[in-house]
Design a protein around this motif. Structure first.
Motif, PDB file in Angstrom:
ATOM      1  N   PRO A  26       0.785  -1.184   0.087  1.00  0.00           N
ATOM      2  CA  PRO A  26      -0.032  -0.015  -0.070  1.00  0.00           C
ATOM      3  C   PRO A  26       0.727   1.207  -0.082  1.00  0.00           C
ATOM      4  CG  PRO A  26      -0.139  -1.034   2.120  1.00  0.00           C
ATOM      5  CD  PRO A  26       0.594  -1.918   1.231  1.00  0.00           C
ATOM      6  N   SER A  27       0.571   2.206  -0.704  1.00  0.00           N
ATOM      7  CA  SER A  27       1.298   3.519  -0.827  1.00  0.00           C
ATOM      8  C   SER A  27       1.015   4.621   0.294  1.00  0.00           C
ATOM      9  CB  SER A  27       1.040   4.242  -2.147  1.00  0.00           C
ATOM     10  OG  SER A  27       1.233   3.425  -3.334  1.00  0.00           O
ATOM     11  N   PRO A  28       1.793   5.255   0.697  1.00  0.00           N
ATOM     12  CA  PRO A  28       1.518   6.063   1.657  1.00  0.00           C
ATOM     13  C   PRO A  28       0.799   7.267   1.129  1.00  0.00           C
ATOM     14  CG  PRO A  28       3.898   6.364   0.827  1.00  0.00           C
ATOM     15  CD  PRO A  28       3.333   5.044   0.143  1.00  0.00           C
ATOM     16  N   ARG A  29       0.320   8.065   2.084  1.00  0.00           N
ATOM     17  CA  ARG A  29      -0.622   9.356   1.445  1.00  0.00           C
ATOM     18  C   ARG A  29       0.232  10.095   0.872  1.00  0.00           C
ATOM     19  NH1 ARG A  29      -3.055  12.242   6.437  1.00  0.00           N
ATOM     20  NH2 ARG A  29      -4.200  10.280   6.374  1.00  0.00           N
ATOM     21  N   SER A  30      -0.128  10.677  -0.232  1.00  0.00           N
ATOM     22  CA  SER A  30       0.451  11.576  -1.239  1.00  0.00           C
ATOM     23  C   SER A  30       0.993  12.827  -0.697  1.00  0.00           C
ATOM     24  CB  SER A  30      -0.241  11.822  -2.309  1.00  0.00           C
ATOM     25  OG  SER A  30      -1.307  12.658  -2.024  1.00  0.00           O
ATOM     26  N   THR A  31       2.365  13.371  -1.058  1.00  0.00           N
ATOM     27  CA  THR A  31       2.699  14.456  -0.487  1.00  0.00           C
ATOM     28  C   THR A  31       1.696  15.764  -0.781  1.00  0.00           C
ATOM     29  OG1 THR A  31       5.070  13.850  -0.662  1.00  0.00           O
ATOM     30  CG2 THR A  31       4.775  16.170  -0.175  1.00  0.00           C
ATOM     31  N   ALA A  32       0.973  15.630  -1.790  1.00  0.00           N
ATOM     32  CA  ALA A  32       0.199  16.748  -1.955  1.00  0.00           C
ATOM     33  C   ALA A  32      -0.880  16.661  -1.026  1.00  0.00           C
ATOM     34  CB  ALA A  32      -0.222  16.648  -3.481  1.00  0.00           C
ATOM     35  N   ARG A  33      -1.567  15.566  -0.759  1.00  0.00           N
ATOM     36  CA  ARG A  33      -2.480  15.493   0.298  1.00  0.00           C
ATOM     37  C   ARG A  33      -1.915  16.217   1.625  1.00  0.00           C
ATOM     38  NH1 ARG A  33      -6.295  10.276   1.972  1.00  0.00           N
ATOM     39  NH2 ARG A  33      -7.582  11.349   3.352  1.00  0.00           N
ATOM     40  N   LYS A  34      -0.523  15.475   2.111  1.00  0.00           N
ATOM     41  CA  LYS A  34      -0.090  16.062   3.273  1.00  0.00           C
ATOM     42  C   LYS A  34      -0.055  17.494   3.446  1.00  0.00           C
ATOM     43  CE  LYS A  34       2.726  11.730   4.283  1.00  0.00           C
ATOM     44  NZ  LYS A  34       3.879  11.131   4.308  1.00  0.00           N
ATOM     45  N   THR A  35       0.498  18.018   2.204  1.00  0.00           N
ATOM     46  CA  THR A  35       0.592  19.642   2.146  1.00  0.00           C
ATOM     47  C   THR A  35      -0.610  20.201   2.517  1.00  0.00           C
ATOM     48  OG1 THR A  35       2.560  19.321   0.854  1.00  0.00           O
ATOM     49  CG2 THR A  35       1.635  21.494   0.779  1.00  0.00           C
ATOM     50  N   ALA A  36      -1.670  19.602   1.992  1.00  0.00           N
ATOM     51  CA  ALA A  36      -3.114  20.341   2.176  1.00  0.00           C
ATOM     52  C   ALA A  36      -3.306  20.429   3.411  1.00  0.00           C
ATOM     53  CB  ALA A  36      -3.987  19.589   1.247  1.00  0.00           C
ATOM     54  N   LEU A  37      -3.247  19.151   4.045  1.00  0.00           N
ATOM     55  CA  LEU A  37      -3.756  18.995   5.456  1.00  0.00           C
ATOM     56  C   LEU A  37      -2.778  19.853   6.536  1.00  0.00           C
ATOM     57  CD1 LEU A  37      -4.286  15.259   5.645  1.00  0.00           C
ATOM     58  CD2 LEU A  37      -5.950  16.966   5.695  1.00  0.00           C
ATOM     59  N   VAL A  38      -1.538  20.016   5.912  1.00  0.00           N
ATOM     60  CA  VAL A  38      -0.788  20.862   7.153  1.00  0.00           C
ATOM     61  C   VAL A  38      -1.105  22.129   6.547  1.00  0.00           C
ATOM     62  CG1 VAL A  38       1.809  21.639   7.416  1.00  0.00           C
ATOM     63  CG2 VAL A  38       1.340  18.969   6.905  1.00  0.00           C
ATOM     64  N   SER A  39      -1.217  22.707   5.683  1.00  0.00           N
ATOM     65  CA  SER A  39      -1.736  23.912   5.319  1.00  0.00           C
ATOM     66  C   SER A  39      -3.158  24.449   5.913  1.00  0.00           C
ATOM     67  CB  SER A  39      -1.950  24.379   3.817  1.00  0.00           C
ATOM     68  OG  SER A  39      -0.650  23.985   2.922  1.00  0.00           O
ATOM     69  N   LEU A  40      -3.941  23.292   6.048  1.00  0.00           N
ATOM     70  CA  LEU A  40      -5.211  23.560   6.549  1.00  0.00           C
ATOM     71  C   LEU A  40      -5.061  23.756   7.916  1.00  0.00           C
ATOM     72  CD1 LEU A  40      -8.515  23.610   6.661  1.00  0.00           C
ATOM     73  CD2 LEU A  40      -8.372  21.112   6.665  1.00  0.00           C
ATOM     74  N   ALA A  41      -4.242  22.745   8.498  1.00  0.00           N
ATOM     75  CA  ALA A  41      -4.051  22.838   9.856  1.00  0.00           C
ATOM     76  C   ALA A  41      -3.495  24.406  10.428  1.00  0.00           C
ATOM     77  CB  ALA A  41      -3.106  21.777  10.466  1.00  0.00           C
ATOM     78  N   LEU A  42      -2.642  24.730   9.791  1.00  0.00           N
ATOM     79  CA  LEU A  42      -1.900  26.121   9.933  1.00  0.00           C
ATOM     80  C   LEU A  42      -2.798  27.076   9.743  1.00  0.00           C
ATOM     81  CD1 LEU A  42       0.797  27.246  10.567  1.00  0.00           C
ATOM     82  CD2 LEU A  42       1.396  27.451   7.999  1.00  0.00           C
ATOM     83  N   VAL A  43      -3.538  27.165   8.838  1.00  0.00           N
ATOM     84  CA  VAL A  43      -4.663  28.028   8.668  1.00  0.00           C
ATOM     85  C   VAL A  43      -5.530  28.196   9.751  1.00  0.00           C
ATOM     86  CG1 VAL A  43      -6.725  28.903   7.371  1.00  0.00           C
ATOM     87  CG2 VAL A  43      -4.570  28.202   6.150  1.00  0.00           C
ATOM     88  N   LEU A  44      -6.102  26.654  10.323  1.00  0.00           N
ATOM     89  CA  LEU A  44      -6.966  26.767  11.462  1.00  0.00           C
ATOM     90  C   LEU A  44      -6.088  27.481  12.935  1.00  0.00           C
ATOM     91  CD1 LEU A  44      -8.481  23.453  10.849  1.00  0.00           C
ATOM     92  CD2 LEU A  44      -9.506  25.672  10.474  1.00  0.00           C
ATOM     93  N   ALA A  45      -4.639  26.847  12.630  1.00  0.00           N
ATOM     94  CA  ALA A  45      -4.068  27.466  14.023  1.00  0.00           C
ATOM     95  C   ALA A  45      -4.058  29.055  13.818  1.00  0.00           C
ATOM     96  CB  ALA A  45      -2.790  26.889  14.024  1.00  0.00           C
ATOM     97  N   ILE A  46      -3.923  29.797  12.972  1.00  0.00           N
ATOM     98  CA  ILE A  46      -3.760  30.964  12.706  1.00  0.00           C
ATOM     99  C   ILE A  46      -5.233  31.751  13.212  1.00  0.00           C
ATOM    100  CG2 ILE A  46      -3.279  33.100  11.182  1.00  0.00           C
ATOM    101  CD1 ILE A  46      -1.347  31.582   9.721  1.00  0.00           C
ATOM    102  N   ILE A  47      -6.242  31.123  12.542  1.00  0.00           N
ATOM    103  CA  ILE A  47      -7.517  31.596  12.789  1.00  0.00           C
ATOM    104  C   ILE A  47      -7.818  31.483  14.705  1.00  0.00           C
ATOM    105  CG2 ILE A  47      -9.972  31.227  12.669  1.00  0.00           C
ATOM    106  CD1 ILE A  47      -9.330  30.471   9.920  1.00  0.00           C
ATOM    107  N   GLY A  48      -7.265  30.435  14.895  1.00  0.00           N
ATOM    108  CA  GLY A  48      -7.679  30.133  16.440  1.00  0.00           C
ATOM    109  C   GLY A  48      -6.900  31.004  17.391  1.00  0.00           C
ATOM    110  N   ALA A  49      -5.321  31.262  16.831  1.00  0.00           N
ATOM    111  CA  ALA A  49      -4.579  32.465  17.497  1.00  0.00           C
ATOM    112  C   ALA A  49      -5.186  33.751  17.367  1.00  0.00           C
ATOM    113  CB  ALA A  49      -3.360  32.320  16.905  1.00  0.00           C
ATOM    114  N   LEU A  50      -5.838  33.909  16.350  1.00  0.00           N
ATOM    115  CA  LEU A  50      -6.368  35.590  16.234  1.00  0.00           C
ATOM    116  C   LEU A  50      -7.378  35.721  16.934  1.00  0.00           C
ATOM    117  CD1 LEU A  50      -6.072  35.916  12.379  1.00  0.00           C
ATOM    118  CD2 LEU A  50      -4.750  36.943  14.033  1.00  0.00           C
ATOM    119  N   ALA A  51      -8.318  34.265  17.103  1.00  0.00           N
ATOM    120  CA  ALA A  51      -9.632  34.355  17.867  1.00  0.00           C
ATOM    121  C   ALA A  51      -9.056  34.357  19.457  1.00  0.00           C
ATOM    122  CB  ALA A  51     -10.499  33.335  17.540  1.00  0.00           C
ATOM    123  N   GLY A  52      -8.206  33.967  19.676  1.00  0.00           N
ATOM    124  CA  GLY A  52      -7.756  33.589  21.100  1.00  0.00           C
ATOM    125  C   GLY A  52      -7.377  35.177  21.255  1.00  0.00           C
ATOM    126  N   GLY A  53      -6.660  35.835  20.593  1.00  0.00           N
ATOM    127  CA  GLY A  53      -5.868  37.311  20.817  1.00  0.00           C
ATOM    128  C   GLY A  53      -6.992  38.130  20.961  1.00  0.00           C
TER     129      GLY A  53
END
Length: 481
Positions: A26-53
């Motif tokens: 079985p092939s591992p998750r593609s890098t493109a999908r990993k990048t998308a998930l990491v980007s989404l997580a980063l965006v959510l983290a920034i939104i959370g940080a702004l909301a917390g601030g």
């Protein structure tokens, strides 16, 4: 689409489509999908940080207010403000800290134990204090009492006549005594030749009745009940009071900027005839609400805004609340204004977005730049892997040509094994993000052609007699030699 491509690659070199014959891990998750998930997580983290601030920036702030003495009008006003602030559910709350008086309140502010303090303008104001509002203005009232019996003497009508007489000062604070001395010195009267007697406001009537003094001094708002009651007691027990005008009020204000020239309107203290009968010139000083210099500009602006918003609510119980005024914003003001209060007065108060929009915008720009740089760097790291796969694809095309000319099944089997390795490497590159789906599709076309060429060549070889196959192999071996 991605799965179908991998299934096509999963075929064996004999053209069979059964994946069970050539299982691939079985092939591992593609890098493109990993990048998308990491980007989404980063965006959510920034939104959370702004909301917390935003939450921490806008949550209610409790300010400690030093005020005293007990039962004074200042304490009552601050307590009323505390309740009004809590009911309005604004961004600022108050917590009164009761002190012995304005001097003690100023000391707490200087020590950083209070955020706000109610101080008298004619006292030493801490260096770290900045004006937020003028709570009220106090006027000085001087009046003489006609003597009775053994105390009966010449009527005192001027301040210059006070030498050798007793002056009763209402209130225990030393500030009122200092105030009297400033007035005496202005008129050339040596304070040492004046007997000064202090007593609390509750003992004024008794002091007047027992003739403890010839002249009385009170300092408070124009409509002060304490002053009005003292003058009424004078009229009842001592006859008609004589008000002493401070005609040099302008000169005193010039020499002592903490004081201002003021007037007591005729009839302020009632009676018939009016007390006083005519307007009386005097001096005044202010009680200020001051804040620590280091207190947040946003917090002070919010406090000032709430203060003037609830002021009207206090008028019923505290008519003097109508006298709350904005601070002096001039650069040469006796008490420098706090930047937060100045922003409110000048209409330049900043909202949350006004204050932090630049930081938010630059953060988003930095995030975008970081993402672009990260993508470029990730692509750069895969450059060698991508180049190597390009060479392998060229090798597959060369094998396609060689397969059509192969003379033995062994050679075809060898090329099939090599093609399997190339296929495995290509899928690995795709999973790692080194090549895109378009490149994978092109590789699939080449692989299909190779499959077809191998199958066709094996069919041709299988139709030839065994002796011809051996002869062809011998001639080819001799040629290579």
């Amino acid at each position: 689409m991605k799965l179908s491509l991998k299934r096509l690659f999963g075929r064996t070199m004999t053209g069979a489509s059964d994946l069970a014959e050539a299982p691939s891990p079985p092939s591992p998750r593609s890098t493109a999908r990993k990048t998308a998930l990491v980007s989404l997580a980063l965006v959510l983290a920034i939104i959370g940080a702004l909301a917390g601030g935003y939450y921490f920036a806008m949550r209610p702030v409790t300010l400690k207010v030093a005020v005293g003495p007990a039962n004074s009008d200042d304490v009552k006003v601050v307590q009323a403000l505390t309740q009004a602030f809590a009911q309005s559910k604004g961004s600022v709350r108050l917590r009164p800290i009761q002190t012995d008086g304005a001097t003690a309140s100023a000391a707490l502010l200087a020590e950083g134990k209070a955020d706000l303090a109610i101080v008298r303008g004619d006292l030493d104001v801490p260096k770290n204090a900045q004006a937020v509002a003028t709570l009220r203005k106090n006027v000085v009232v001087l009046w003489s009492v006609p003597g009775k019996g053994k105390r009966k003497g010449a009527k005192i009508t001027k301040i210059a006549q006070l030498a050798g007489h007793r002056v009763g000062v209402v209130g225990r604070t030393p500030a009122n005594v200092n105030l009297l001395k400033v007035i005496l010195q202005q008129y050339g009267v040596d304070p040492a030749k004046v007997e000064i007697v202090q007593f609390p406001a509750s003992e004024v009537a008794e002091a007047i009745k027992t003739q403890k003094a010839d002249v009385y001094l009170a300092a408070g708002p124009v409509n002060s009940k304490i002053t009005a009651d003292a003058i009424a007691a004078t009229a009842k027990d001592g006859g008609t009071p004589t008000f002493l005008a401070i005609d040099s009020a302008d000169a005193i204000a010039q020499n002592h900027p903490v004081y201002e020239s003021s007037e007591i309107p005729a009839g302020t203290y009632g009676g018939s005839p009016d007390r006083p009968e005519d307007e009386v010139k005097t001096i005044s000083f202010s009680h200020h609400i001051v804040a620590r210099k280091g207190l947040s500009e946003t917090t002070v602006a919010a406090f000032t805004r709430q203060l003037f918003a609830v002021r009207q609510q206090l008028l019923t119980d505290f008519p003097q609340a109508a006298k709350i005024e904005t601070p002096d914003t001039d650069k040469d003001a006796v008490i420098p204004v706090h930047p937060g209060a100045a922003a409110f007065v000048d209409g330049e108060e900043k909202t949350f977005l006004d204050k932090y929009s630049d930081y938010i915008w630059w953060s988003l720009m930095a995030l975008s730049a970081t993402g672009s740089l990260g993508a470029w760097f990730a692509g750069y790291l895969k450059k060698d892997e991508r180049d190597n796969n390009s060479h392998l694809r060229e090798r597959l095309l060369d094998m396609l040509t060689a397969a059509r000319k192969s003379e033995t099944a062994d050679e075809l089997d060898h090329m099939q094994a090599e093609a399997d390795e190339i296929r495995r490497d290509t899928l690995r590159c795709y999973d790692h993000g080194a090549i895109e789906q378009g490149a994978l599709t092109a590789f699939n076309i080449a692989l299909d052609q190779f499959h077809a060429a191998v199958a066709d060549r094996k069919a041709v070889l299988s139709s030839l007699p065994q002796n011809l196959q051996r002869t062809g192999a011998q001639f080819r071996a001799a040629g290579n030699a």
